[in-house]
Motif scaffolding. Sequence first.
Motif: not given
Length: 147
Positions: A104-115
């Motif tokens: 979950f943290h990996v996906a959340m971090s990827a979403l933040q970086a993509a944003t």
Amino acid sequence: MMRVRQIALTAAVAFIAGVAGVVIGNELGSGATAERVATVSAIIHGSLDLTPSQQETLDRIEARYAVRRSELEAAMRASNAALAEAMREDQAYSPRVRAAIEDFHVAMSALQAATIRHVFELRAELTPEQAEIFDAEIVRALADASE
């Protein structure tokens, strides 16, 4: 016998609270992302005087990001489902629970970086004057969100 019942009740309450936390966290996380995207879109389309060419380019950038955001949000939901299952089955802070949390943290971090990359990609299409307005609005929106 009473001790076993108390332990079982405590475990059940802890499990339900954990699952509720996962569900609520997922809902809040998704909502926060959607709200930030809406804010960025509102700044782009409401606060700036865009040329038709800029509008077309920014629309393409936003459409591409919407696909990526959707993929990452789906990964977060899948991680939460895996976490809920691991919690239900293991009823302990097991390696499967820890792995689901990490996913979950990996996906959340990827979403933040993509944003953040998305914001800079949009900004790159602006004139210096538009970028100045955009920057001020983004900083204000981030400051408001942190309160």
